[in-house]
Design a protein around this motif. Structure first.
Motif, PDB file in Angstrom:
ATOM      1  N   LEU A   3       0.831  -1.203   0.000  1.00 41.28           N
ATOM      2  CA  LEU A   3       0.000   0.000   0.000  1.00 41.28           C
ATOM      3  C   LEU A   3       0.868   1.256   0.000  1.00 41.28           C
ATOM      4  N   THR A   4       1.885   1.269   0.838  1.00 35.89           N
ATOM      5  CA  THR A   4       2.753   2.441   0.925  1.00 35.89           C
ATOM      6  C   THR A   4       3.518   2.651  -0.372  1.00 35.89           C
ATOM      7  N   ALA A   5       4.017   1.569  -0.974  1.00 33.50           N
ATOM      8  CA  ALA A   5       4.754   1.693  -2.231  1.00 33.50           C
ATOM      9  C   ALA A   5       3.838   2.224  -3.338  1.00 33.50           C
ATOM     10  N   PHE A   6       2.589   1.752  -3.367  1.00 36.09           N
ATOM     11  CA  PHE A   6       1.631   2.242  -4.358  1.00 36.09           C
ATOM     12  C   PHE A   6       1.424   3.750  -4.193  1.00 36.09           C
ATOM     13  N   VAL A   7       1.136   4.176  -2.978  1.00 38.91           N
ATOM     14  CA  VAL A   7       0.881   5.592  -2.721  1.00 38.91           C
ATOM     15  C   VAL A   7       2.116   6.429  -3.027  1.00 38.91           C
TER      16      VAL A   7
END
Length: 335
Positions: A156-160
């Protein structure tokens, strides 16, 4: 972060009504605008490819000036088409444009957009970069906390991070994962468990980003609690099914005490000029009436009022006298 009620300068996205297919058309948006003058409203999702090919852009993009602040939500995975859609949004006068990376429907997946794009953060980043370069409108993204097996906080963090680097100015995070196989869109709104803590943790990891919490916010109190941790609160089905529940959001969230909460009869009367214009354009009263039947609940006579409005607004040739009668019934009941 400021207190949820600290300032009348709160940005519109502190409270928003989520984009919902078959719900957030211009008629429902005008209904919600009677209830909140400050909330950010969203269009239904419009597919960028449809905008490119359509000769009916008024139907897809048209809105009334009273709807501002208003965001256009688009779906697609082609940077060129999404850039074109962004230019159209700017030309039509929208306040921002939002990319749908959250819808799990099979039809949307077949077009390779919506929630399945979370598996392709580079594609989403290219799309956002193209949209950002196309106009000065803010470009925002609505997405899930994860999809299928791609469901970790690291993912999730990498996507954002990837999408933020491309220029996205705000993230509206539906606090449920999406199952792309095995659940239909309605089930995907209820069966995957809510994970508000994951959205709050994302905000804590990336305090410099603007993060909205979406999913399971059913009351104004829920929203106030969300705003203690995140930058914005986005409400979906609870706004559509219970519009008057949100009559105090301008006071509670934006600190706006100048206008008292509107009554049910006030909503109906406020919509009458819009209904008249719609009828003059050749529209049907039921286009607006189908949303209004959600307005009154939990009081004596509510079922009778809804039945009368539904039957009368659907009749061929139904006109403003139907709304006048509906408003008068509410006023007689003190509503």
């Amino acid at each position: 972060m400021d207190s949820p009620t600290s300032s009348d300068r709160e940005p519109p996205w502190r409270f928003s009504v989520a984009p919902m297919l078959d719900c957030t058309d211009r008629h429902f948006r005008l209904l919600m605008r009677q209830i909140s003058r400050r909330a950010l409203l969203y269009s239904e999702m419009v597919v960028a490819q449809a905008l490119h090919h359509s000769d009916r852009r008024e139907r897809l993009l048209g809105f009334d000036p009273e709807e501002h602040p208003l965001a256009l939500q688009v779906g697609g995975d082609d940077p060129l088409l999404l850039a074109e859609a962004t230019r159209m949004a700017a030309d039509w006068g929208y306040d921002e444009i939002n990319l749908n990376v959250g819808c799990p429907s099979p039809r949307v997946q077949a077009g390779n957009f919506g929630a399945c794009l979370m598996a392709e953060p580079e594609t989403v980043a290219r799309c956002v970069a193209a949209m950002k370069a196309a106009s000065d409108l803010p470009v925002t993204v609505k997405h899930r906390v994860g999809i299928d097996a791609l469901d970790s906080d690291v993912f999730l963090t990498a996507f954002v991070d990837a999408v933020a680097a491309a220029g996205a100015s705000r993230f509206s995070v539906h606090a449920r994962k999406a199952w792309l196989e095995g659940l239909d869109p309605k089930q995907n709104r209820t069966i995957p468990p809510l994970q508000h803590d994951r959205v709050i943790a994302l905000k804590e990891r990336r305090p410099e980003l603007t993060i909205e919490l979406n999913g399971g916010l059913d009351t104004p109190s829920d929203c106030l609690n969300a705003l203690r941790h995140c930058d914005g609160a986005m409400v979906g089905r609870a706004a559509y099914a219970h519009p008057l529940r949100w009559a105090e959001v301008d006071q509670l969230i934006y600190g706006d005490s100048a206008r008292p909460p509107v009554s049910a009869s006030g909503v109906v009367r406020g919509l009458m000029p819009h209904a008249e214009r719609h009828l003059q354009r050749g529209g049907r009263l039921w286009d607006m009436g189908r949303h209004l039947v959600q307005l009154v609940e939990g009081v004596p006579g509510a079922r009778h009022w809804r039945r009368d409005l539904g039957q009368n607004a659907q009749r061929k040739g139904a006109d403003l006298t139907v709304l006048e009668s509906a408003a008068r019934q509410l006023e007689d009941a003190g509503l």
